[in-house]
Design a protein around this motif. Structure first.
Motif, PDB file in Angstrom:
ATOM      1  N   SER A 123       0.804  -1.222   0.000  1.00 34.70           N
ATOM      2  CA  SER A 123       0.000   0.000   0.000  1.00 34.70           C
ATOM      3  C   SER A 123       0.835   1.269   0.000  1.00 34.70           C
ATOM      4  CB  SER A 123      -0.938   0.012   1.220  1.00 34.70           C
ATOM      5  OG  SER A 123      -1.929  -0.978   1.105  1.00 34.70           O
ATOM      6  N   VAL A 124       2.095   1.187   0.459  1.00 34.70           N
ATOM      7  CA  VAL A 124       2.900   2.398   0.640  1.00 34.70           C
ATOM      8  C   VAL A 124       4.031   2.494  -0.380  1.00 34.70           C
ATOM      9  CG1 VAL A 124       2.361   2.425   3.089  1.00 34.70           C
ATOM     10  CG2 VAL A 124       4.443   1.273   2.322  1.00 34.70           C
ATOM     11  N   ALA A 125       3.990   1.659  -1.397  1.00 34.29           N
ATOM     12  CA  ALA A 125       5.070   1.620  -2.384  1.00 34.29           C
ATOM     13  C   ALA A 125       5.319   2.984  -2.998  1.00 34.29           C
ATOM     14  CB  ALA A 125       4.736   0.603  -3.478  1.00 34.29           C
ATOM     15  N   GLY A 126       6.591   3.336  -3.109  1.00 39.35           N
ATOM     16  CA  GLY A 126       6.983   4.535  -3.833  1.00 39.35           C
ATOM     17  C   GLY A 126       7.041   5.800  -3.033  1.00 39.35           C
ATOM     18  N   ARG A 127       6.737   5.767  -1.718  1.00 38.32           N
ATOM     19  CA  ARG A 127       6.711   7.040  -1.004  1.00 38.32           C
ATOM     20  C   ARG A 127       6.999   6.988   0.491  1.00 38.32           C
ATOM     21  NH1 ARG A 127       1.725   5.005  -1.850  1.00 38.32           N
ATOM     22  NH2 ARG A 127      -0.062   5.569  -0.563  1.00 38.32           N
ATOM     23  N   MET A 128       7.167   5.830   1.104  1.00 45.00           N
ATOM     24  CA  MET A 128       7.414   5.776   2.541  1.00 45.00           C
ATOM     25  C   MET A 128       8.901   5.587   2.823  1.00 45.00           C
ATOM     26  SD  MET A 128       5.480   3.534   5.459  1.00 45.00           S
ATOM     27  CE  MET A 128       5.786   3.857   7.207  1.00 45.00           C
ATOM     28  N   ARG A 129       9.398   6.287   3.825  1.00 45.23           N
ATOM     29  CA  ARG A 129      10.792   6.159   4.234  1.00 45.23           C
ATOM     30  C   ARG A 129      11.053   4.717   4.678  1.00 45.23           C
ATOM     31  NH1 ARG A 129      12.008  10.886   8.461  1.00 45.23           N
ATOM     32  NH2 ARG A 129      14.170  10.148   8.143  1.00 45.23           N
ATOM     33  N   LEU A 186      -1.995   3.172   6.586  1.00 46.84           N
ATOM     34  CA  LEU A 186      -0.702   3.772   6.263  1.00 46.84           C
ATOM     35  C   LEU A 186      -0.773   4.664   5.024  1.00 46.84           C
ATOM     36  CD1 LEU A 186       1.929   0.944   6.899  1.00 46.84           C
ATOM     37  CD2 LEU A 186       1.837   3.185   7.999  1.00 46.84           C
ATOM     38  N   CYS A 187      -1.457   4.198   3.983  1.00 46.46           N
ATOM     39  CA  CYS A 187      -1.493   5.014   2.764  1.00 46.46           C
ATOM     40  C   CYS A 187      -2.290   6.296   2.981  1.00 46.46           C
ATOM     41  CB  CYS A 187      -2.010   4.205   1.570  1.00 46.46           C
ATOM     42  SG  CYS A 187      -3.776   3.860   1.537  1.00 46.46           S
ATOM     43  N   CYS A 188      -3.289   6.245   3.859  1.00 44.11           N
ATOM     44  CA  CYS A 188      -4.033   7.469   4.190  1.00 44.11           C
ATOM     45  C   CYS A 188      -3.163   8.423   4.996  1.00 44.11           C
ATOM     46  CB  CYS A 188      -5.298   7.126   4.965  1.00 44.11           C
ATOM     47  SG  CYS A 188      -6.583   6.322   3.979  1.00 44.11           S
ATOM     48  N   ALA A 189      -2.351   7.876   5.910  1.00 43.81           N
ATOM     49  CA  ALA A 189      -1.468   8.713   6.715  1.00 43.81           C
ATOM     50  C   ALA A 189      -0.377   9.355   5.862  1.00 43.81           C
ATOM     51  CB  ALA A 189      -0.831   7.886   7.829  1.00 43.81           C
ATOM     52  N   LEU A 190       0.084   8.653   4.842  1.00 46.05           N
ATOM     53  CA  LEU A 190       1.152   9.158   3.979  1.00 46.05           C
ATOM     54  C   LEU A 190       0.658  10.165   2.954  1.00 46.05           C
ATOM     55  CD1 LEU A 190       3.071   5.850   3.209  1.00 46.05           C
ATOM     56  CD2 LEU A 190       4.006   7.804   4.430  1.00 46.05           C
ATOM     57  N   GLY A 191      -0.554   9.980   2.484  1.00 46.18           N
ATOM     58  CA  GLY A 191      -1.046  10.781   1.377  1.00 46.18           C
ATOM     59  C   GLY A 191      -0.720  10.125   0.049  1.00 46.18           C
ATOM     60  N   TYR A 316      -7.959   7.568  -1.631  1.00 44.36           N
ATOM     61  CA  TYR A 316      -6.806   6.965  -0.958  1.00 44.36           C
ATOM     62  C   TYR A 316      -5.949   6.253  -1.997  1.00 44.36           C
ATOM     63  CZ  TYR A 316      -9.576   2.632  -1.192  1.00 44.36           C
ATOM     64  OH  TYR A 316     -10.315   1.549  -1.624  1.00 44.36           O
ATOM     65  N   ASP A 317      -4.631   6.354  -1.829  1.00 44.42           N
ATOM     66  CA  ASP A 317      -3.702   5.796  -2.814  1.00 44.42           C
ATOM     67  C   ASP A 317      -3.111   4.488  -2.292  1.00 44.42           C
ATOM     68  OD1 ASP A 317      -1.970   5.305  -4.857  1.00 44.42           O
ATOM     69  OD2 ASP A 317      -0.645   7.005  -4.467  1.00 44.42           O
ATOM     70  N   ASP A 318      -3.887   3.432  -2.414  1.00 45.78           N
ATOM     71  CA  ASP A 318      -3.437   2.080  -2.065  1.00 45.78           C
ATOM     72  C   ASP A 318      -2.638   1.579  -3.262  1.00 45.78           C
ATOM     73  OD1 ASP A 318      -3.183  -0.524  -1.168  1.00 45.78           O
ATOM     74  OD2 ASP A 318      -5.273  -1.061  -1.505  1.00 45.78           O
ATOM     75  N   ALA A 319      -1.325   1.854  -3.245  1.00 42.44           N
ATOM     76  CA  ALA A 319      -0.512   1.776  -4.459  1.00 42.44           C
ATOM     77  C   ALA A 319      -0.630   0.445  -5.189  1.00 42.44           C
ATOM     78  CB  ALA A 319       0.951   2.073  -4.126  1.00 42.44           C
ATOM     79  N   LEU A 320      -0.448  -0.672  -4.478  1.00 39.24           N
ATOM     80  CA  LEU A 320      -0.466  -1.987  -5.118  1.00 39.24           C
ATOM     81  C   LEU A 320      -1.672  -2.803  -4.673  1.00 39.24           C
ATOM     82  CD1 LEU A 320       3.357  -2.808  -4.904  1.00 39.24           C
ATOM     83  CD2 LEU A 320       2.105  -1.522  -6.653  1.00 39.24           C
ATOM     84  N   ALA A 381      -3.370   3.383  14.259  1.00 43.12           N
ATOM     85  CA  ALA A 381      -3.313   4.833  14.478  1.00 43.12           C
ATOM     86  C   ALA A 381      -2.283   5.174  15.547  1.00 43.12           C
ATOM     87  CB  ALA A 381      -4.697   5.350  14.872  1.00 43.12           C
ATOM     88  N   LEU A 382      -2.267   4.381  16.611  1.00 43.27           N
ATOM     89  CA  LEU A 382      -1.303   4.624  17.685  1.00 43.27           C
ATOM     90  C   LEU A 382       0.125   4.431  17.195  1.00 43.27           C
ATOM     91  CD1 LEU A 382      -0.659   5.124  20.670  1.00 43.27           C
ATOM     92  CD2 LEU A 382      -0.982   2.668  21.065  1.00 43.27           C
ATOM     93  N   LEU A 383       0.369   3.344  16.464  1.00 44.12           N
ATOM     94  CA  LEU A 383       1.712   3.070  15.968  1.00 44.12           C
ATOM     95  C   LEU A 383       2.177   4.118  14.961  1.00 44.12           C
ATOM     96  CD1 LEU A 383       1.719  -0.815  15.496  1.00 44.12           C
ATOM     97  CD2 LEU A 383       2.884   0.521  17.261  1.00 44.12           C
ATOM     98  N   ILE A 384       1.281   4.593  14.119  1.00 44.58           N
ATOM     99  CA  ILE A 384       1.625   5.629  13.142  1.00 44.58           C
ATOM    100  C   ILE A 384       2.070   6.900  13.862  1.00 44.58           C
ATOM    101  CG2 ILE A 384       0.658   7.199  11.417  1.00 44.58           C
ATOM    102  CD1 ILE A 384      -1.031   4.794  10.427  1.00 44.58           C
TER     103      ILE A 384
END
Length: 424
Positions: A123-129, A186-191, A316-320, A381-384
Motif C-alpha cells: 500500500s505504501v510503495a513509492g513514497r514511505m521512508r 498507512l497510505c491514508c497517513a502518507l497521502g 486513498y492511494d493504495d498503491a499496489l 493509528a497509535l503506531l503511526i
C-alpha cells in the motif's frame, strides 16, 4: 511415536509458506514503477529479517505462549523461545498423541507473520521512508499481529475464535483483513503519490507479476493445507478448495475485465488468482468445493470494483492494492464462511446459514470481522503516531527523492542500470 506423514507434511507446508514472501516481492516488484522496483522488493525481503527476529524474541510467546486463559494475548513465558529445546526433548521421549513435533509450529506460524507483514508494504510503495517502514513493521508484528493471532487461534478462551465463535481456517482475519486495513491506514497517513489521479501508473514488468503470482499460488497450498495441522482429509479438502477458488477467481476477473475494458490482461488474471486465494482462506477446510467455486466467482467483481472505483471515489492511494485485494477479499471470505460452512466441519457447534437456517455463525463471523477491524485500526493509528514522532514527524520521503525514485535515493541501486528513458 509421531506420525511421520503429518510431520513431513507440516515441515513442507512451513517451507511453502516461507516461500510466499519472496514470491510477493516479485508480484509487488512487477506492479511497481521501474524506478521503485528494488525498494518495493526490498520491503518484502526486509520483512524476513525484521519479523523473523521479532517472532523469535517475543512474537511466538505473545501469540501462543501462556496457558491459553487470557483472551487477548498468550503470554511471556517463551520469550526468546526459552525452553524450546528442552520441551522438544521431553516431547520426543514421550510424544503421547502429538501428530508431529510441536516445535514445527514455531516455524509454520512465523511464516504466516512474515507474509502478513509483507502484504502491508504494497500500500505504501513509492513514497514511505524505508527506516520508518522497518520500525513500523517491527512494532506491528508484536503489537498487532501476535495478539490478533492469539485472539483468533488461541483456543477456547480467545476473544474472537473462542468467545465470539468466529471461524478462520487459515487467516482471513489474522492475515488478510489485518494487513489490508493496515495498508489502508498507512497510505491514508502518507497521502497520495505525486500525480495520483492524473497519471496512469502501469506495472513496469508484467512477467514479474506472473512469476510472483505463481509462487504465491504454490505457497498457498501449504498456507491453507497446512492449517489442518495433519496430513488428513481436511488438509486434502483445503488444498482442493484452494485450487478451485483460485481458478474461479482468475476466470471471473478475466470476464469482468473483458466486460469493463474490452480486453482481459495478464495482470488482471494474476490479481484474480490472488483474490480467489484470499477469499477461500478463512473457509478452506470448512466448505464444499462447489461453495469454494462460488466464492471465487464472487470475489473478483467485488475486488475489481474496490480497486477501480473506491480508490478514485475516496481518494486513498493504495498503491499496489493490498486493501482492495486482501482487505476486501478477506472480509468477503469471512462473511461467506458463515453462509457456506458445513456444520460437521465447523470448529464450533454452529454451521453455515445455508445448511442450518440459523444465522448464529454468520453473526459471529461479522462480529469477529468488526472486532478485528476496530482493534487493528486503533492500534495502527497509535503506531503511526509513535513512529512518525520517532522519525522527526515525517514518514514520507522528500519530493525530490520521490521524483528520482527510491531505488537510487534510498538504496543507491538500479534494477535496470542500462535504461536511460523516462519512467512513466
Amino acid at each position: 511415536m509421531y506420525d511421520t506423514g503429518s510431520t513431513a507434511f507440516m515441515m513442507v507446508s512451513s517451507m511453502l509458506v516461507l516461500f510466499m514472501t519472496p514470491g510477493l516481492a516479485f508480484f509487488y516488484g512487477g506492479l511497481s514503477r521501474r524506478k521503485n522496483v528494488i525498494n518495493t522488493m526490498l520491503m518484502s525481503f526486509a520483512v524476513i529479517g525484521i519479523v523473523g527476529l521479532t517472532w523469535v524474541v517475543a512474537g511466538w510467546s505473545i501469540a501462543y505462549g501462556g496457558d491459553g486463559a487470557n483472551p487477548i494475548i498468550g503470554g511471556f513465558d517463551q520469550l526468546g523461545l526459552a525452553g524450546t529445546v528442552s520441551a522438544m526433548l521431553k516431547e520426543a521421549a514421550a510424544p503421547g498423541d502429538a501428530a508431529y513435533p510441536s516445535v514445527v509450529d514455531i516455524t509454520f506460524q512465523m511464516a504466516f507473520a512474515l507474509i502478513t507483514c509483507a502484504i502491508v508494504t504494497g500500500s505504501v510503495a513509492g513514497r514511505m521512508r524505508f527506516g520508518a517502514l522497518a520500525a513500523f513493521i517491527a512494532a506491528w508484528s508484536l503489537v498487532v499481529y501476535a495478539p490478533l493471532a492469539h485472539m483468533v487461534w488461541g483456543g477456547g478462551h480467545s476473544l474472537i475464535g473462542g468467545i465470539i465463535g468466529a471461524l478462520d481456517f487459515a487467516g482471513g482475519d489474522v492475515v488478510h483483513i489485518s494487513s489490508g486495513l493496515t495498508g489502508l491506514a498507512l497510505c491514508c497517513a502518507l497521502g497520495a503519490r505525486k500525480g495520483f489521479g492524473i497519471k496512469t501508473y502501469r506495472p513496469h514488468n508484467v512477467p514479474f507479476v506472473a512469476l510472483g503470482a505463481g509462487l504465491l499460488w504454490l505457497g498457498w497450498f501449504g498456507f491453507n493445507g497446512g492449517s489442518a495441522f495433519a496430513a488428513d482429509g481436511i488438509a486434502a479438502l483445503a488444498i482442493l478448495n484452494t485450487v478451485v477458488s483460485s481458478a474461479a477467481g482468475l476466470a471471473s476477473w478475466m470476464i469482468v475485465e473483458r466486460l469493463a475494458t474490452g480486453k482481459p490482461t495478464l495482470v488482471g488474471a494474476c490479481t484474480g488468482l490472488v483474490a480467489g486465494l484470499v477469499v477461500v482462506t478463512p473457509s478452506a477446510g470448512f466448505v464444499e468445493p462447489w461453495a469454494a467455486v462460488l466464492m471465487g466467482l464472487m470475489v473478483s467483481p467485488v475486488c475489481y470494483f474496490a480497486i477501480s472505483h473506491l480508490k478514485a471515489r475516496f481518494g486513498y492511494d493504495d498503491a499496489l492494492d493490498a486493501f482492495g485485494c486482501h482487505g476486501i477479499g478477506g472480509i468477503l471470505g469471512g462473511i461467506l464462511t458463515g453462509i457456506f460452512c458445513v456444520p460437521e466441519l465447523s470448529w464450533t457447534e454452529y454451521g453455515g446459514l445455508i445448511y442450518t437456517g440459523d444465522a448464529t455463525l454468520l453473526a459471529s463471523q461479522v462480529l469477529g470481522i468488526v472486532v478485528t477491524a476496530v482493534l487493528v485500526l486503533a492500534l495502527d493509528a497509535l503506531l503511526i503516531i509513535v513512529v512518525r514522532a520517532l522519525f522527526g514527524g515525517r514518514l514520507r520521503v522528500t519530493d525530490a527523492e520521490e521524483a528520482l525514485g527510491l531505488d537510487v535515493a534510498a538504496h543507491g541501486e538500479s534494477a535496470y542500470p542500462a535504461y536511460t528513458g523516462l519512467d512513466v
